[in-house]
Write a protein that holds these residues in place. Structure first.
Motif, short mmCIF file in Angstrom:
data_model
loop_
_atom_site.label_atom_id
_atom_site.label_comp_id
_atom_site.label_asym_id
_atom_site.label_seq_id
_atom_site.Cartn_x
_atom_site.Cartn_y
_atom_site.Cartn_z
N CYS A 1 42.79 49.69 25.83
CA CYS A 1 42.32 49.32 27.09
C CYS A 1 40.89 49.08 27.21
CB CYS A 1 42.76 50.51 27.85
SG CYS A 1 42.08 50.39 29.64
N TRP B 1 38.26 41.36 33.69
CA TRP B 1 37.92 42.67 33.06
C TRP B 1 37.21 42.18 31.82
CZ3 TRP B 1 38.21 46.69 35.98
CH2 TRP B 1 38.93 46.72 36.88
N ASN C 1 37.78 48.88 32.45
CA ASN C 1 39.32 48.78 33.19
C ASN C 1 39.54 50.35 33.68
OD1 ASN C 1 41.70 48.28 34.27
ND2 ASN C 1 42.28 46.93 32.73
#
Length: 143
Positions: free
Chosen positions: A110, A25, A114
């Motif tokens: 986050c 990621w 993702n």
């Protein structure tokens, strides 16, 4: 499902777990710089913050929780590959929020690319979300 946790032994290489699950990621969004990632990880995430996640007695993942600025910060949540897709992340978060002391705020970030994690976090009732650079920032207040 019964959610429990246990302190991660100091001999466990938590950076290796982080790298295995987060590198794809990070590399996609920003590019992976091994030294930068290792130094940031080592400086900000103390070994005693890490806990194994158990669901019904089975070790399914790892989390990193600590207090920061009077809030509880979830710095890492990883469900191991073979256990993904079973709702374990949601169960862990729901139990974490349910057991927060009243008047406590839980925060987490986050990466904006993702998408599986973003889908998960969109299911958390009362979670506020904002975008800051490459990260979504989440916040839940336990009233």
């Amino acid at each position: 499902m019964v959610v429990t946790s246990e302190v991660v032994d100091e001999n466990v290489d938590t950076f290796a777990i982080y790298k295995k699950y987060m590198k794809p990621w990070i590399d996609d969004l920003l590019g992976w710089d091994e030294l930068f990632q290792f130094n940031g990880f080592s400086k900000n995430l103390r070994q005693h913050y890490f806990r194994w996640i158990f669901i019904d007695g089975e070790k399914v993942g790892i989390s990193c929780l600590h207090e920061e600025s009077g809030q509880i910060k979830l710095s890492l949540l990883i469900i191991f590959k073979e256990y993904q897709g079973n709702g374990y992340s949601f169960q862990f978060l729901a139990e974490l929020i349910r057991t927060l002391p009243y008047g406590t705020t839980l925060t987490w970030n986050c990466l904006k690319n993702n998408t599986p994690a973003i889908r998960l976090y969109s299911k958390i009732d009362d979670a506020e979300r904002s975008l800051s650079g490459c990260f979504y920032q989440y916040k839940v207040f336990r009233a």
